[in-house]
Scaffold this motif. Structure first.
Motif, mmCIF file in Angstrom:
data_model
loop_
_atom_site.group_PDB
_atom_site.id
_atom_site.type_symbol
_atom_site.label_atom_id
_atom_site.label_comp_id
_atom_site.label_asym_id
_atom_site.label_seq_id
_atom_site.Cartn_x
_atom_site.Cartn_y
_atom_site.Cartn_z
ATOM 1 N N MET A 1 1.553 4.555 1.107
ATOM 2 C CA MET A 1 1.745 5.736 0.305
ATOM 3 C C MET A 1 2.485 5.364 -0.970
ATOM 4 S SD MET A 1 2.800 9.235 2.225
ATOM 5 C CE MET A 1 3.301 8.624 3.801
ATOM 6 N N ASP A 2 2.153 6.018 -2.017
ATOM 7 C CA ASP A 2 2.805 5.813 -3.303
ATOM 8 C C ASP A 2 4.228 6.380 -3.257
ATOM 9 O OD1 ASP A 2 3.095 5.154 -5.967
ATOM 10 O OD2 ASP A 2 2.259 7.064 -6.650
ATOM 11 N N THR A 3 5.161 5.715 -3.932
ATOM 12 C CA THR A 3 6.557 6.128 -3.905
ATOM 13 C C THR A 3 6.758 7.511 -4.505
ATOM 14 O OG1 THR A 3 7.211 3.811 -4.075
ATOM 15 C CG2 THR A 3 8.890 5.448 -4.537
ATOM 16 N N SER A 4 6.030 7.845 -5.549
ATOM 17 C CA SER A 4 6.185 9.174 -6.147
ATOM 18 C C SER A 4 5.710 10.267 -5.193
ATOM 19 C CB SER A 4 5.432 9.267 -7.466
ATOM 20 O OG SER A 4 4.056 9.044 -7.267
ATOM 21 N N PHE A 5 4.682 9.983 -4.399
ATOM 22 C CA PHE A 5 4.207 10.928 -3.388
ATOM 23 C C PHE A 5 5.258 11.108 -2.309
ATOM 24 C CE2 PHE A 5 1.622 11.835 0.465
ATOM 25 C CZ PHE A 5 1.133 13.076 0.073
ATOM 26 N N THR A 52 10.986 2.833 2.885
ATOM 27 C CA THR A 52 11.317 1.435 2.600
ATOM 28 C C THR A 52 11.679 0.637 3.852
ATOM 29 O OG1 THR A 52 13.597 2.035 2.101
ATOM 30 C CG2 THR A 52 12.072 1.873 0.254
ATOM 31 N N THR A 53 12.336 1.257 4.820
ATOM 32 C CA THR A 53 12.782 0.494 5.986
ATOM 33 C C THR A 53 11.754 0.440 7.101
ATOM 34 O OG1 THR A 53 13.904 2.433 6.881
ATOM 35 C CG2 THR A 53 15.212 0.913 5.552
ATOM 36 N N ASP A 61 0.956 1.465 3.247
ATOM 37 C CA ASP A 61 -0.246 0.927 2.614
ATOM 38 C C ASP A 61 -0.809 1.940 1.627
ATOM 39 O OD1 ASP A 61 -1.022 2.745 4.496
ATOM 40 O OD2 ASP A 61 -2.654 1.553 5.317
ATOM 41 N N SER A 62 -1.878 1.566 0.950
ATOM 42 C CA SER A 62 -2.393 2.416 -0.129
ATOM 43 C C SER A 62 -3.056 3.697 0.379
ATOM 44 C CB SER A 62 -3.385 1.624 -0.973
ATOM 45 O OG SER A 62 -4.460 1.203 -0.163
ATOM 46 N N SER A 63 -3.464 3.730 1.632
ATOM 47 C CA SER A 63 -4.105 4.935 2.146
ATOM 48 C C SER A 63 -3.054 5.923 2.650
ATOM 49 C CB SER A 63 -5.063 4.583 3.284
ATOM 50 O OG SER A 63 -4.336 4.066 4.373
ATOM 51 N N VAL A 64 -3.383 7.181 2.574
ATOM 52 C CA VAL A 64 -2.490 8.233 3.040
ATOM 53 C C VAL A 64 -3.025 8.722 4.377
ATOM 54 C CG1 VAL A 64 -1.572 10.518 2.544
ATOM 55 C CG2 VAL A 64 -1.940 8.907 0.684
#
Length: 100
Positions: A1-5, A52-53, A61-64
């Motif tokens: 997942m993207d950090t902004s999401f 992060t942990t 990963d890039s998929s949600v």
């Protein structure tokens, strides 16, 4: 997942968690606006920490995935509620009327 999401989910769910907590525990409330803001901060901190942990649980990963999103929402709700309670208890403990 993207950090902004992750941060967006944490902010929204944390604000809701703080607001719900203030409604349930009226005796230790900071006020609706302050409870919501503190909950927002708690939700962001907890969801980012989870991201992060515990990268596998949080779905880094890039998929949600649905499981990752639900875990972020639950963590932010709980984190927002817990930080709201801690801040309200500290406010009551440090208030001048409790010192006397």
């Amino acid at each position: 997942m993207d950090t902004s999401f992750v941060l967006l989910i944490g902010a929204i769910a944390g604000a809701i968690g703080g607001w719900i907590t203030s409604g349930m525990l009226k005796s230790i409330s900071l006020g609706k606006a302050a409870d919501t803001i503190v909950g927002l901060l708690g939700g962001v901190v907890v969801s980012y920490s989870l991201h992060t942990t515990l990268a596998n649980l949080a779905g880094s990963d890039s998929s949600v995935s649905l499981g990752a999103t639900v875990s972020q929402i639950v963590a932010a709700l709980v984190g927002g509620g817990i930080l709201t309670v801690i801040c309200a208890l500290l406010k009551d403990l440090l208030s001048p009327k409790s010192m006397s």
